[in-house]
Design a protein around this motif. Structure first.
Motif, mmCIF file in Angstrom:
data_model
loop_
_atom_site.group_PDB
_atom_site.id
_atom_site.type_symbol
_atom_site.label_atom_id
_atom_site.label_comp_id
_atom_site.label_asym_id
_atom_site.label_seq_id
_atom_site.Cartn_x
_atom_site.Cartn_y
_atom_site.Cartn_z
ATOM 1 N N THR A 2 -2.388 -49.307 30.672
ATOM 2 C CA THR A 2 -1.339 -47.767 30.016
ATOM 3 C C THR A 2 -2.870 -47.379 30.469
ATOM 4 O OG1 THR A 2 -0.654 -49.424 28.116
ATOM 5 C CG2 THR A 2 -1.740 -46.617 27.664
ATOM 6 N N GLU A 3 -2.525 -45.625 30.658
ATOM 7 C CA GLU A 3 -3.509 -44.545 31.002
ATOM 8 C C GLU A 3 -3.592 -43.371 30.455
ATOM 9 O OE1 GLU A 3 -2.002 -43.090 34.685
ATOM 10 O OE2 GLU A 3 -2.699 -45.435 35.335
ATOM 11 N N ALA A 4 -4.490 -42.693 30.171
ATOM 12 C CA ALA A 4 -4.997 -41.970 28.977
ATOM 13 C C ALA A 4 -3.755 -40.942 30.063
ATOM 14 C CB ALA A 4 -6.134 -41.693 29.308
ATOM 15 N N PRO A 5 -3.288 -39.622 28.584
ATOM 16 C CA PRO A 5 -2.552 -38.668 28.893
ATOM 17 C C PRO A 5 -3.663 -37.692 29.939
ATOM 18 C CG PRO A 5 -2.139 -38.860 26.839
ATOM 19 C CD PRO A 5 -3.357 -40.051 27.773
ATOM 20 N N SER A 6 -2.627 -37.458 31.015
ATOM 21 C CA SER A 6 -3.774 -36.118 31.728
ATOM 22 C C SER A 6 -3.094 -34.672 30.928
ATOM 23 C CB SER A 6 -2.372 -36.259 32.668
ATOM 24 O OG SER A 6 -0.826 -35.058 32.571
ATOM 25 N N PRO A 7 -4.251 -33.398 31.087
ATOM 26 C CA PRO A 7 -3.854 -32.534 30.362
ATOM 27 C C PRO A 7 -2.266 -31.995 30.756
ATOM 28 C CG PRO A 7 -5.984 -32.244 31.908
ATOM 29 C CD PRO A 7 -4.716 -33.909 32.167
ATOM 30 N N THR A 8 -1.982 -32.058 31.334
ATOM 31 C CA THR A 8 -0.141 -31.784 30.911
ATOM 32 C C THR A 8 1.095 -32.197 29.856
ATOM 33 O OG1 THR A 8 -0.003 -30.885 33.734
ATOM 34 C CG2 THR A 8 1.667 -31.338 32.651
ATOM 35 N N SER A 9 0.555 -33.390 29.882
ATOM 36 C CA SER A 9 1.256 -34.235 29.016
ATOM 37 C C SER A 9 0.614 -34.070 27.764
ATOM 38 C CB SER A 9 1.142 -35.871 29.096
ATOM 39 O OG SER A 9 -0.474 -36.273 29.263
ATOM 40 N N LYS A 10 -0.463 -33.765 27.577
ATOM 41 C CA LYS A 10 -1.029 -33.366 26.305
ATOM 42 C C LYS A 10 -0.688 -31.692 26.243
ATOM 43 C CE LYS A 10 -5.544 -35.606 26.115
ATOM 44 N NZ LYS A 10 -6.776 -35.568 26.340
ATOM 45 N N ALA A 11 -0.464 -30.671 26.812
ATOM 46 C CA ALA A 11 0.262 -29.855 26.487
ATOM 47 C C ALA A 11 2.120 -29.795 25.891
ATOM 48 C CB ALA A 11 0.543 -28.982 27.538
ATOM 49 N N GLN A 213 2.298 -44.925 23.328
ATOM 50 C CA GLN A 213 2.245 -44.179 23.745
ATOM 51 C C GLN A 213 3.247 -43.753 24.776
ATOM 52 O OE1 GLN A 213 -1.779 -42.567 26.046
ATOM 53 N NE2 GLN A 213 -1.859 -44.479 27.045
ATOM 54 N N SER A 214 3.376 -42.049 25.463
ATOM 55 C CA SER A 214 3.980 -42.053 26.309
ATOM 56 C C SER A 214 2.913 -41.430 27.808
ATOM 57 C CB SER A 214 5.152 -41.152 26.298
ATOM 58 O OG SER A 214 5.654 -40.882 27.355
ATOM 59 N N LEU A 215 4.188 -42.345 28.714
ATOM 60 C CA LEU A 215 3.038 -41.170 29.711
ATOM 61 C C LEU A 215 3.506 -40.429 30.541
ATOM 62 C CD1 LEU A 215 2.091 -44.827 31.125
ATOM 63 C CD2 LEU A 215 0.562 -42.295 29.966
ATOM 64 N N GLY A 216 4.831 -39.789 29.877
ATOM 65 C CA GLY A 216 5.872 -38.106 30.454
ATOM 66 C C GLY A 216 7.698 -39.335 30.422
ATOM 67 N N PRO A 217 8.182 -39.033 31.082
ATOM 68 C CA PRO A 217 9.785 -39.025 31.299
ATOM 69 C C PRO A 217 10.118 -40.618 32.120
ATOM 70 C CG PRO A 217 8.849 -37.556 32.543
ATOM 71 C CD PRO A 217 8.461 -36.914 31.403
ATOM 72 N N GLN A 218 8.809 -40.580 32.947
ATOM 73 C CA GLN A 218 8.678 -41.775 33.974
ATOM 74 C C GLN A 218 8.324 -42.573 33.347
ATOM 75 O OE1 GLN A 218 8.305 -38.511 35.515
ATOM 76 N NE2 GLN A 218 10.501 -39.038 36.053
ATOM 77 N N ALA A 219 8.071 -42.469 32.229
ATOM 78 C CA ALA A 219 7.050 -43.893 31.769
ATOM 79 C C ALA A 219 7.524 -44.161 29.753
ATOM 80 C CB ALA A 219 5.689 -44.112 31.273
ATOM 81 N N LEU A 220 8.937 -43.738 29.628
ATOM 82 C CA LEU A 220 9.329 -43.340 27.915
ATOM 83 C C LEU A 220 8.656 -45.219 26.928
ATOM 84 C CD1 LEU A 220 12.407 -42.242 28.316
ATOM 85 C CD2 LEU A 220 10.713 -40.719 28.112
ATOM 86 N N PRO A 221 8.723 -45.146 26.161
ATOM 87 C CA PRO A 221 7.447 -45.966 25.484
ATOM 88 C C PRO A 221 8.553 -46.395 24.303
ATOM 89 C CG PRO A 221 7.125 -44.373 23.974
ATOM 90 C CD PRO A 221 8.429 -43.975 25.651
ATOM 91 N N ARG A 222 9.220 -47.159 24.650
ATOM 92 C CA ARG A 222 10.152 -48.705 23.749
ATOM 93 C C ARG A 222 9.853 -49.463 22.558
ATOM 94 N NH1 ARG A 222 13.634 -51.502 28.127
ATOM 95 N NH2 ARG A 222 12.015 -51.654 28.956
ATOM 96 N N ILE A 223 10.855 -49.810 21.865
ATOM 97 C CA ILE A 223 10.218 -51.362 20.250
ATOM 98 C C ILE A 223 11.149 -51.810 20.693
ATOM 99 C CG2 ILE A 223 10.194 -51.050 17.981
ATOM 100 C CD1 ILE A 223 9.860 -48.788 17.772
ATOM 101 N N TYR A 224 10.574 -53.417 20.996
ATOM 102 C CA TYR A 224 11.464 -54.601 21.060
ATOM 103 C C TYR A 224 11.756 -54.696 19.848
ATOM 104 C CZ TYR A 224 11.812 -59.628 20.636
ATOM 105 O OH TYR A 224 12.076 -61.091 20.541
ATOM 106 N N VAL A 225 13.244 -55.398 20.071
ATOM 107 C CA VAL A 225 13.710 -56.226 19.304
ATOM 108 C C VAL A 225 14.063 -57.087 19.557
ATOM 109 C CG1 VAL A 225 15.873 -55.517 18.081
ATOM 110 C CG2 VAL A 225 14.802 -53.663 18.392
ATOM 111 N N GLY A 226 14.487 -58.231 18.394
ATOM 112 C CA GLY A 226 14.363 -59.589 18.557
ATOM 113 C C GLY A 226 15.535 -60.506 17.667
ATOM 114 N N HIS A 251 0.340 -37.603 21.406
ATOM 115 C CA HIS A 251 0.109 -38.429 22.711
ATOM 116 C C HIS A 251 2.362 -38.475 23.107
ATOM 117 C CE1 HIS A 251 -3.711 -39.850 22.485
ATOM 118 N NE2 HIS A 251 -3.317 -40.411 21.944
ATOM 119 N N ALA A 252 3.292 -38.105 23.038
ATOM 120 C CA ALA A 252 4.217 -37.805 22.977
ATOM 121 C C ALA A 252 4.867 -36.876 24.034
ATOM 122 C CB ALA A 252 5.210 -36.477 21.633
ATOM 123 N N LEU A 253 5.643 -37.304 24.081
ATOM 124 C CA LEU A 253 6.376 -36.814 25.967
ATOM 125 C C LEU A 253 6.056 -35.321 25.826
ATOM 126 C CD1 LEU A 253 8.257 -36.831 28.724
ATOM 127 C CD2 LEU A 253 9.911 -37.500 26.974
#
Length: 253
Positions: A2-11, A213-226, A251-253
């Motif tokens: 996991t990486e910190a969001p860039s200024p662009t992703s924060k915007a 958190q999301s790292l942008g459209p190339q790394a969308l977060p998901r929730i595991y369901v079992g 931290h959103a997309l």
């Protein structure tokens, strides 16, 4: 990973403060040996989908979810994804989804079509063949790439990234007769180089396994369901998601 969001992703987060809710499934069937807790029985899956329906929610593919989100009409939509492309998802989940008026995304392995999940321990489970992939697509559901052979991409060499990302898209696009727009990282393993390779290959979006958190459209977060997630757990999951969305929209997309 996991990486910190860039200024662009924060915007971007300030402009569009809500994380998309995407649920992550694998197999929908019955398997005696399930060391990684990947299986949900058809009965439990139907119970989970019924819970969404009763709450006025509709399960959709990632492509539909993001398109609706861009248009400002994603209220009440929940993304549904299935990793690996197990045969039982087409056999058992597809009819349930159709009955509820839902759709979903299946992420399949371009190099293991009609094969098995040989990367996991225990008795292999069958993976969908070409006919199953077409059946899923013909139902109007999204088919995405899960890579070629189910390889971890964090720190991978350029030739591995190319084989898993660009080559898998080309093979699946040829099979479906249209461009594949979605990717999903095997094991949730990725880094900046992998995300860049996804964008360069022409994918419109990619899913990871990141809960906070999301790292942008190339790394969308998901929730595991079992299997352990009953109706009560699903409702708690929805509540927790809404609460987290309000608190950490930065931290959103």
């Amino acid at each position: 990973m996991t990486e910190a969001p860039s200024p662009t992703s924060k915007a971007a987060g300030r402009r569009q403060p809500h994380l998309p809710l995407i649920m992550m499934y694998h197999s929908v069937g019955t398997h005696q040996h399930d060391p990684n807790n990947l299986v949900v029985t058809p009965e439990r899956f139907e119970e989970q989908m019924a819970t969404l329906k009763r709450r006025g929610l509709r399960g959709v593919s990632v492509a539909e979810l993001l398109a609706a989100r861009a248009a400002g009409s994603a209220r009440g939509l929940v993304g549904l994804t299935f990793d690996d492309g197990y045969t039982d998802v087409v056999e058992n989940a597809l009819p349930v989804l159709q009955r509820f008026g839902f759709s979903a995304t299946s992420y399949v392995l371009a190099g293991r079509i009609g094969g098995a999940n040989e990367w996991d321990e225990g008795t292999p489970w069958p993976l969908v063949d070409e006919a199953g992939i077409r059946r899923w697509a013909d139902a109007g559901f999204e088919v995405g790439s899960h890579g070629t052979m189910h390889v971890a991409l964090e720190g991978a060499r350029p030739e591995v990234l190319r084989a898993e990302i660009a080559d898998s898209r080309e093979r699946l696009s040829d099979l479906l007769g249209k461009p594949v727009g979605g990717y999903c990282y095997a094991y949730g393993s990725m880094d900046a180089a992998a995300r860049s390779a996804v964008a360069e290959a022409g994918y419109e979006h990619a899913c990871a396994i990141i809960s906070r958190q999301s790292l942008g459209p190339q790394a969308l977060p998901r929730i595991y369901v079992g299997q352990a997630h009953t109706s009560k757990h699903i409702l708690k999951m929805l509540y927790t998601y809404r609460l987290h969305r309000r608190i950490s929209g930065r931290h959103a997309l």
